[in-house]
Write a protein that holds these residues in place. Structure first.
Motif, mmCIF file in Angstrom:
data_model
loop_
_atom_site.group_PDB
_atom_site.id
_atom_site.type_symbol
_atom_site.label_atom_id
_atom_site.label_comp_id
_atom_site.label_asym_id
_atom_site.label_seq_id
_atom_site.Cartn_x
_atom_site.Cartn_y
_atom_site.Cartn_z
ATOM 1 N N THR A 36 0.838 -1.209 0.000
ATOM 2 C CA THR A 36 0.000 0.000 0.000
ATOM 3 C C THR A 36 0.864 1.246 0.000
ATOM 4 O O THR A 36 0.609 2.199 -0.756
ATOM 5 N N MET A 83 4.942 10.434 -12.065
ATOM 6 C CA MET A 83 4.815 9.041 -12.502
ATOM 7 C C MET A 83 5.744 8.715 -13.667
ATOM 8 O O MET A 83 6.174 7.569 -13.822
ATOM 9 N N THR A 112 7.083 -1.978 -9.867
ATOM 10 C CA THR A 112 6.921 -3.284 -10.482
ATOM 11 C C THR A 112 7.205 -4.382 -9.471
ATOM 12 O O THR A 112 7.796 -4.145 -8.418
ATOM 13 N N GLN A 130 -0.419 5.748 -7.377
ATOM 14 C CA GLN A 130 -1.549 4.909 -7.753
ATOM 15 C C GLN A 130 -2.685 4.944 -6.737
ATOM 16 O O GLN A 130 -3.823 4.602 -7.072
ATOM 17 N N LEU A 131 -2.387 5.321 -5.505
ATOM 18 C CA LEU A 131 -3.392 5.420 -4.447
ATOM 19 C C LEU A 131 -3.279 6.782 -3.777
ATOM 20 O O LEU A 131 -2.168 7.304 -3.615
ATOM 21 N N LYS A 132 -4.427 7.326 -3.371
ATOM 22 C CA LYS A 132 -4.414 8.563 -2.585
ATOM 23 C C LYS A 132 -4.341 8.213 -1.109
ATOM 24 O O LYS A 132 -4.992 7.263 -0.657
ATOM 25 N N ARG A 173 2.386 1.822 -3.404
ATOM 26 C CA ARG A 173 1.405 2.307 -4.381
ATOM 27 C C ARG A 173 1.070 3.785 -4.158
ATOM 28 O O ARG A 173 0.836 4.524 -5.113
ATOM 29 N N THR A 231 2.589 -7.534 -10.375
ATOM 30 C CA THR A 231 2.137 -6.421 -11.204
ATOM 31 C C THR A 231 1.228 -6.945 -12.312
ATOM 32 O O THR A 231 1.549 -7.938 -12.973
ATOM 33 N N ALA A 239 3.978 5.704 -5.530
ATOM 34 C CA ALA A 239 3.973 5.631 -6.992
ATOM 35 C C ALA A 239 2.858 6.447 -7.623
ATOM 36 O O ALA A 239 2.803 6.557 -8.856
ATOM 37 N N PHE A 246 -0.073 11.518 -6.556
ATOM 38 C CA PHE A 246 -1.262 10.852 -7.066
ATOM 39 C C PHE A 246 -1.683 11.397 -8.430
ATOM 40 O O PHE A 246 -1.933 12.592 -8.584
ATOM 41 N N ASP A 247 -1.736 10.517 -9.416
ATOM 42 C CA ASP A 247 -2.193 10.849 -10.764
ATOM 43 C C ASP A 247 -1.438 12.049 -11.339
ATOM 44 O O ASP A 247 -1.995 12.835 -12.125
ATOM 45 N N CYS A 294 8.960 4.046 -11.453
ATOM 46 C CA CYS A 294 8.555 2.719 -11.918
ATOM 47 C C CYS A 294 8.245 1.861 -10.698
ATOM 48 O O CYS A 294 9.082 1.707 -9.812
#
Length: 252
Positions: free
Chosen positions: A42, A72, A78, A50-52, A45, A82, A48, A66-67, A76
């Protein structure tokens, strides 16, 4: 500083997985360790993008990830789990990564596929690959991507002894490149040989301890316990970095 978090929390429903994570990481190879379910994946992520987070602060390259395409593109994430397209061949998955990451190092990708002897994995659909073969694909992508930030989520799972050695040899070659590499791992003895720091994520969902190899110099192993070096323990075996990590994992 590449990664900065302050009082970072993440809840799923009413359950807090991360609960006030304070972390600062810069260039180097860092291990993320902790018991199953403490939130290592978590946290990766969130870093990275991918999660807020539910609350608190997370900054990567000085920005909220985030986004965020600018973050991003330089990151990377992985690992063996993945979710790459199952209908693509291993070669197609790696080709997709080559097109995705501008700093891609094809010479390194070729060296890794040769050292892993990946001919069969490259020709087989990703959804049909074994976990060891998926691990090899993930390692090729992560190391060859050349991104400033590399997040590896237990990438070695399923590898045999030879290919595990291949992975750690190539990972160690990344030391001093200026990249920030964070690896969630349970391979404490092997990982301790290449890590600049180890971050122990405790059962309460916080960073319980962050330590470096030189921290082991203050401890000795006596009677199976890790003890501060003093007159009573100075003749005991000096503690190694993996001893120190194991100790904090047991405590926290």
């Amino acid at each position: 500083m590449t990664i900065h978090t302050s009082q970072l929390t993440r809840a799923f429903g009413t359950q807090n997985v991360l609960n006030g994570v304070d972390l600062d990481l810069g260039p180097g190879i860092h291990g993320l360790l902790g018991r199953n379910g403490v939130g290592k994946s978590t946290l990766l992520r969130i870093i990275a993008g991918q999660l807020k987070p539910t609350s608190g602060t997370v900054e990567v390259f000085g920005q909220r990830p985030f986004d965020n395409a600018r973050v991003m593109d330089r990151t990377c994430l992985t690992g063996v789990d993945t979710a790459y397209p199952g209908s693509w061949s291993g070669a197609d998955v790696i080709k997709g990564a080559r097109l995705r990451y501008r700093p891609w190092d094809q010479q390194l990708a070729d060296a890794l596929t040769a050292d892993f002897a990946m001919d069969q994995a490259l020709e087989t659909r990703y959804g049909k690959l074994s976990r060891g073969q998926r691990a090899m694909v993930a390692i090729v992508i992560g190391l060859a991507a050349g991104t400033d930030l590399l997040l590896l989520d237990e990438p070695y799972v399923g590898l045999d002894t030879h290919n595990t050695d291949v992975f750690y040899r190539h990972l160690l070659a990344q030391a001093g490149t200026g990249r920030t590499i964070v690896m969630a791992t349970h391979h404490i003895e092997d990982a301790a040989k290449v890590l600049d720091t180890a971050v122990v994520l405790g059962r309460e969902g916080t960073v319980a301890k962050q330590c470096a190899p030189e921290d082991a110099d203050a401890f000795a192993v006596a009677g199976g316990e890790l003890l501060p070096i003093d007159d009573a323990t100075r003749h005991a075996r000096p503690a190694r970095f993996d001893d120190l990590i194991e100790h904090y994992l047991e405590v926290y």
